[in-house]
Design an enzyme around this catalytic site. Structure first.
Site, short mmCIF file in Angstrom:
data_model
loop_
_atom_site.label_atom_id
_atom_site.label_comp_id
_atom_site.label_asym_id
_atom_site.label_seq_id
_atom_site.Cartn_x
_atom_site.Cartn_y
_atom_site.Cartn_z
N CYS A 135 0.84 -1.21 0.00
CA CYS A 135 0.00 0.00 0.00
C CYS A 135 0.87 1.25 0.00
O CYS A 135 1.42 1.63 1.04
CB CYS A 135 -0.93 0.00 1.21
N CYS A 138 -0.53 4.08 2.20
CA CYS A 138 -0.30 3.84 3.62
C CYS A 138 1.14 4.14 4.02
O CYS A 138 1.40 4.75 5.06
CB CYS A 138 -0.61 2.39 3.98
N ASP A 139 2.09 3.68 3.22
CA ASP A 139 3.49 3.65 3.65
C ASP A 139 4.43 4.53 2.83
O ASP A 139 5.60 4.67 3.18
CB ASP A 139 4.01 2.21 3.60
#
Length: 312
Positions: A135, A138-139
């Site tokens: 992701c 997300c990261d």
């Protein structure tokens, strides 16, 4: 004898736990079975920096434990177990846990999530959370001004490569064939981005790293057999997600990718009294905060349905 339940929640994660918080506060006496991965995908994530309320960030497992404790505080009965069979053809709904425990539930909230597809490389497990991610949204922030790679050829891979190009100094895109499956507009976007370098006809042979995490990858050209090592710190696998919906086939409506279909603006499925929330019905956003929001919707929809049918 089947255990009778007013509100059953199948699966945990941000969607399931949020549904549990709202359902328990509404007096629905929810019982949750956490599934095969209690806490969901975030339990494999190190630092979560984009969930509201954690100004300094939070470890994924810690956040899930916080949500579980909050659900329990209001009376949710959280149990370990995996739903293996369902029968939604009659009321109450029937659900079997671990092929042994039979439940009868007036309302069911499905929060079984989706699982990222992986390449099957040993390094994906070794360096998960230490440079390997599924992701970018997300990261990606953690790889600002660094070199990363994205594996995939569809719209998701193109979107993630474009997103990372805004943060990173260089993005290597590993494409297995000599063409992409992404829409033409997304293909043009990555091809015209000077930060994105596309490796055609290539596949990842190995993820390289040390005790601190990923240090690079070795890729192989499928036509020439030539190998190349690329120094980088982030490896993003974007070959798709598989919603955890196999036990609902033939009973709940699904789209072509097997995500559960819910009525627009609600968590209602095609079966009255069955609701779906989180990544199991969301192929677009797949974020913890949107999952939590849909969990709230599912609990509110369940409460209203139970009241309308004089079950609450």
């Amino acid at each position: 004898m089947a255990e009778k339940i007013k509100c059953l929640i199948i699966g945990s994660g941000p969607a399931g736990y949020t549904a549990a918080i709202y359902a328990s506060r509404a007096g629905l006496q929810p019982i949750m079975y956490q599934g095969g991965q209690p806490g969901g995908q975030l339990t494999t994530t190190t630092e979560v920096d984009n969930f509201p309320g954690y100004p300094k960030g939070v470890e994924g497992p810690t956040m899930m434990q916080d949500l579980e404790n909050q659900a329990k505080r209001f009376g949710t009965d959280v149990r370990f177990g995996l739903a293996t069979k369902v029968d939604f053809s009659s009321q109450p709904k029937k659900v079997w846990i671990d092929d042994q425990i039979e439940l009868e539930a007036d309302a069911v909230i499905i929060a079984t999530g989706a699982s990222a597809k992986w390449l099957g490389l040993e390094g994906e497990t070794t360096f998960n959370g230490l440079g390997v991610s599924a992701c970018a949204v997300c990261d990606g922030f953690f790889y600002r001004n660094q070199v990363v790679a994205v594996v995939g050829a569809g719209d998701t891979a193109a979107e993630e490569a474009s997103y990372l190009a805004n943060l990173c100094t260089e993005v290597h895109m590993i494409v297995r064939r000599n063409e992409m499956r992404a829409s033409l507009i997304m293909q043009e976007r990555v091809k015209n981005n000077p930060k994105i370098h596309i490796h055609w006809n290539s596949e990842t042979e190995e993820i390289l790293g040390d005790a601190n995490g990923v240090t690079g990858i070795r890729i192989k050209n499928r036509e020439t057999g030539a190998t190349e090592e690329i120094t980088l710190t982030g490896f993003f696998v974007a070959i798709g997600h598989q919603p955890n919906t196999s036990i609902f086939k033939g009973q709940l409506d699904m789209d072509a990718q097997e995500y559960l279909i819910t009525e627009k603006g609600s968590a209602r499925t095609n079966i009255p009294g069955v609701f779906a929330c989180g990544d199991v019905q969301d192929s677009i956003y797949r974020q913890a905060v949107t999952a939590a929001g849909s969990g709230c919707m599912a609990a509110l929809d369940a409460e209203r349905w139970l009241a309308a049918n004089h079950l609450h």
